[in-house]
Design a protein around this motif. Sequence first.
Motif, mmCIF file in Angstrom:
data_model
loop_
_atom_site.group_PDB
_atom_site.id
_atom_site.type_symbol
_atom_site.label_atom_id
_atom_site.label_comp_id
_atom_site.label_asym_id
_atom_site.label_seq_id
_atom_site.Cartn_x
_atom_site.Cartn_y
_atom_site.Cartn_z
ATOM 1 N N ALA A 207 0.819 -1.217 0.000
ATOM 2 C CA ALA A 207 0.000 0.000 0.000
ATOM 3 C C ALA A 207 0.849 1.263 0.000
ATOM 4 N N GLY A 208 2.141 1.131 0.357
ATOM 5 C CA GLY A 208 3.020 2.299 0.280
ATOM 6 C C GLY A 208 3.808 2.631 1.519
ATOM 7 N N ALA A 209 3.738 1.810 2.586
ATOM 8 C CA ALA A 209 4.577 2.047 3.759
ATOM 9 C C ALA A 209 6.039 1.861 3.376
ATOM 10 N N THR A 210 6.912 2.756 3.856
ATOM 11 C CA THR A 210 8.302 2.760 3.403
ATOM 12 C C THR A 210 9.325 2.757 4.533
ATOM 13 N N LEU A 211 8.876 2.701 5.781
ATOM 14 C CA LEU A 211 9.808 2.883 6.893
ATOM 15 C C LEU A 211 9.388 2.039 8.086
ATOM 16 N N SER A 212 10.382 1.581 8.855
ATOM 17 C CA SER A 212 10.137 0.968 10.155
ATOM 18 C C SER A 212 10.579 1.954 11.231
ATOM 19 N N THR A 213 9.646 2.365 12.082
ATOM 20 C CA THR A 213 9.968 3.291 13.169
ATOM 21 C C THR A 213 10.660 2.536 14.295
ATOM 22 N N HIS A 214 11.793 3.073 14.749
ATOM 23 C CA HIS A 214 12.644 2.457 15.791
ATOM 24 C C HIS A 214 12.493 0.924 15.817
ATOM 25 N N LEU A 215 12.938 0.308 14.731
ATOM 26 C CA LEU A 215 12.820 -1.137 14.570
ATOM 27 C C LEU A 215 13.485 -1.862 15.740
ATOM 28 N N GLY A 216 12.779 -2.854 16.278
ATOM 29 C CA GLY A 216 13.274 -3.616 17.411
ATOM 30 C C GLY A 216 12.775 -3.101 18.744
ATOM 31 N N ASN A 217 12.150 -1.936 18.745
ATOM 32 C CA ASN A 217 11.538 -1.386 19.953
ATOM 33 C C ASN A 217 10.043 -1.236 19.713
ATOM 34 N N GLY A 218 9.292 -0.963 20.791
ATOM 35 C CA GLY A 218 7.844 -0.987 20.666
ATOM 36 C C GLY A 218 7.410 -2.391 20.264
ATOM 37 N N ALA A 219 7.853 -3.395 21.049
ATOM 38 C CA ALA A 219 7.617 -4.791 20.696
ATOM 39 C C ALA A 219 7.362 -5.613 21.959
ATOM 40 N N HIS A 220 6.804 -6.809 21.762
ATOM 41 C CA HIS A 220 6.645 -7.728 22.890
ATOM 42 C C HIS A 220 8.016 -8.113 23.442
ATOM 43 N N PRO A 221 8.119 -8.324 24.752
ATOM 44 C CA PRO A 221 9.399 -8.783 25.300
ATOM 45 C C PRO A 221 9.781 -10.174 24.809
ATOM 46 N N MET A 222 8.765 -11.006 24.457
ATOM 47 C CA MET A 222 9.020 -12.338 23.915
ATOM 48 C C MET A 222 8.251 -12.488 22.611
#
Length: 397
Positions: A207-222
């Motif tokens: 659809a046109g998304a082009t970026l990952s914001t702070h990849l690896g953060n804002g995620a489940h701990p597991m």
Amino acid sequence: MQETEIRLVEGMDYRTGCPIAVEIEGGIISNIRRIQNRPGLPWLAPGLVDLQVNGFGGVDLNAPPFSPDSVTAVTHMLWREGVTAYLPTIITNHDEGIEEAVRAVADAIRQSPTLDRVILGIHLEGPFISPQDGPRGAHDPAFVKAPDWALFERWQKVADGRIRLVTLSPEWPGAHEFIESCVRHGVKVAIGHTAANTEQLTLAVRAGATLSTHLGNGAHPMLPRHPNYIWDQLAEPDLWACMIGDGFHLPDSVIKVIMRVKRDKAMLVSDVVQLGGREPGEYETHIGGRVVLTPQGKLHLKGQPQLLAGSVQTLRQGVWNLFKKQLCGLQDAWDMASIRPAAYLGLSARQGLTVGAPADLVAFAPADEAVRILRTIKQGMILHEADTHMQGGGADD
């Protein structure tokens, strides 16, 4: 401060270590020539470009009272950090709060031609993010919601059309249609604070998304071994990836992997919040409520040290952290915080330290533990100069 035009600046090229003179005409680099080395020359590099700034120096862009003065104050403080362009970042809040925050940014830009050159637009991070604990991060769950185009248009109108980047989670029904609408209207879309599955992420990129914001953060701990939304974003060749390089948000090994997989599409952001530059201690903040800033520079939710509440380090510090840990060379670290984000946004500053590029420059002095910014230049105008004698040309030299 009163802006001063500069026509010549001398220093050591951050790419080669060679002494150079950069000549400037009409805010553009007109010539770069080799000069004789001499003691005291600073290092020269392109100005830093930060896609994610929530506040700084005790000023929060996401908490009332929302005012153009707050935006101006943050901008001036960032000049001392070598930032020549950035996106004020407005996060998850109630609808009226987001409206007031984006209006304050638009008003500040309207009142100042200099801010109009430095502030590239607004990064809207939320409220269209995952409601799940972990991916949601420290964002207030009371205000998280599905993408709403009519609501976005309302905010965009108040912002004078300056919302340039939206971070969302494509796990919501209708997210890919929202992304398509953003792209049609010239707004870039980033994936972040997400719990989306493989199919949802694939649809978002199509659809046109082009970026990952702070990849690896804002995620489940597991996470499942595979598939998971970090692997899926790494595997998408069309996604650029932002990393927070403060030494707390990502282990060194993860930074190495992202750099190697994404190559020229790997970038640094600060994600700096209002507590940047403040003393260690406990604070009350808009995002996350009660937070703790440790003496080591880690900012986390009180009682939950595993949940970070943003960064207190600027891009300058992130660059030096990567270089000091030998995760990459100085040029690569600096490029990830300057010409690559400029390239992502399609700016002419992506040319960097070359003839024909805008004279967005930083003169700095490296030290064991930090980089000291000596001079920040935007289109040939001095925005910041340290309280020390500078080598290499002054106003109208």
